[in-house]
Write an enzyme that holds these catalytic residues in place. Structure first.
Site, PDB file in Angstrom:
ATOM      1  N   HIS A 287       0.839  -1.208   0.000  1.00 43.23           N
ATOM      2  CA  HIS A 287       0.000   0.000   0.000  1.00 43.23           C
ATOM      3  C   HIS A 287       0.875   1.261   0.000  1.00 43.23           C
ATOM      4  O   HIS A 287       0.562   2.245  -0.663  1.00 43.23           O
ATOM      5  CB  HIS A 287      -0.906   0.018   1.235  1.00 43.23           C
ATOM      6  CG  HIS A 287      -1.915  -1.088   1.279  1.00 43.23           C
ATOM      7  ND1 HIS A 287      -1.879  -2.098   2.204  1.00 43.23           N
ATOM      8  CD2 HIS A 287      -2.996  -1.328   0.490  1.00 43.23           C
ATOM      9  CE1 HIS A 287      -2.891  -2.922   2.003  1.00 43.23           C
ATOM     10  NE2 HIS A 287      -3.579  -2.484   0.965  1.00 43.23           N
TER      11      HIS A 287
ATOM     12  N   ARG B  86      -4.175 -10.447   3.795  1.00 50.50           N
ATOM     13  CA  ARG B  86      -4.614 -11.795   4.203  1.00 50.50           C
ATOM     14  C   ARG B  86      -3.448 -12.700   4.597  1.00 50.50           C
ATOM     15  O   ARG B  86      -3.673 -13.753   5.206  1.00 50.50           O
ATOM     16  CB  ARG B  86      -5.434 -12.448   3.085  1.00 50.50           C
ATOM     17  CG  ARG B  86      -6.812 -11.828   2.923  1.00 50.50           C
ATOM     18  CD  ARG B  86      -7.711 -12.646   2.018  1.00 50.50           C
ATOM     19  NE  ARG B  86      -9.088 -12.206   2.070  1.00 50.50           N
ATOM     20  CZ  ARG B  86      -9.670 -11.365   1.209  1.00 50.50           C
ATOM     21  NH1 ARG B  86      -8.984 -10.870   0.202  1.00 50.50           N
ATOM     22  NH2 ARG B  86     -10.942 -11.028   1.351  1.00 50.50           N
TER      23      ARG B  86
END
Ligand code: PAF
Length: 279
Positions: free
Chosen positions: A28, A185
């Site tokens: 990110h 995840r």
């Protein structure tokens, strides 16, 4: 958010946007850097954090999706994000409780295979929420990660088809040193499953090697068979699909050549991971 974005635009500031579901990682941060580079030091970078319920099916991991808002905010500050937009469900879907949300954005071509086939309601949740976020953040530029290659293709198509005045940048996948693509995840994986999660990247690397040797191309079924020994080395992994496709149209290929793209999804225990790469 929209009032702020309009004020920025009136001042002449360009807006770069990174939509996320939070639990941020270095991938990110690399998207934030791309957004900053695109809008310059005088521009504004917005990162949204919204765990979008409409892109999860009933049997998926919505309730346990990792969240750490404090840590996310610190990372955003360090990365130079100007505004974190973290709407609640009742902000994004104010009338949904009354059964009053009835408009969906549905892409009907590039969203059909791979993730769209495995998760039939997923992409309409993504496109609807990303369209809503675009209308709230009013970005000039939006940055998406290439790890979700099909998602990026679906967004590009939506932006083109619906005339959003937004430039979409697809930014390369950031990986751990052993090749595992960064994903929120990955946090679900215990030590044993984490060790075997490299299977996704290993399958892509092996396919790349086979395809590059077979200059004229190789039939997809034959390539899948050639990947079996790699799969067998990681018994904790259960491959969900391996697909070879044209990177522009996302059409599945029967004959795979250098320049084709491969996508893979695999379960490590209950955790489903995806990855893709150019062959
Ligand atoms: O990639 C994600 O994190 C999500 O699918 C997105 C684009 C933020 C939409 O909810």
């Amino acid at each position: 958010m929209q009032a702020l974005a309009l004020a920025w635009r009136r001042e002449g500031s360009r807006i770069g946007f990174v939509p996320t579901m939070g639990y941020l990682h270095a991938g990110h941060v690399s998207l934030v850097k791309k957004a900053r580079a695109a809008v310059g030091s005088g521009g504004k970078v917005v990162l949204s954090i919204y765990v979008n319920p409409t892109q999860f099916a009933a049997n998926e991991d919505l309730s346990r999706y990792p969240r750490d808002f404090g840590r996310d905010l610190r990372m955003c500050r360090e990365a130079g994000v100007d505004e974190v937009f973290a709407p609640r469900d009742r902000d994004m879907f104010p009338d949904a409780n009354q059964g009053d949300h009835s408009t969906w954005v549905v892409e009907q071509q590039v969203s059909m295979g791979m993730e769209g086939a495995a998760r039939p309601t997923h992409f309409r949740g993504v496109t609807t929420v990303v369209a809503k976020l675009f209308n709230l953040v009013l970005p000039d530029v939006a940055v998406f990660g290439a790890k979700d290659f099909q998602q990026a293709a679906v967004i590009l198509r939506m932006v083109r088809d619906l005339h959003f005045p937004i430039r979409v940048i697809v930014s390369r996948t950031v990986r751990e040193s052993d090749g595992l693509a960064l994903s929120s995840r990955n946090r679900y994986l215990d030590t044993a499953h984490r060790a075997q999660a490299v299977v996704l990247n290993r399958l892509i690397c092996q396919a790349r090697e086979v395809v590059r040797k077979s200059r004229a191309g190789i039939f997809a079924d034959k390539l899948r068979r050639a990947l079996k020994p790699v799969e067998e080395r990681y018994p904790l992994a259960r491959v969900d699909y391996i697909d070879f496709f044209n990177p522009s149209t996302l059409q599945p290929l029967t004959r795979v050549k250098p320049g084709s793209r491969m996508a893979v999804a695999a379960f490590l225990g209950d955790t489903r991971l995806i990855d893709n790469g150019l062959l």
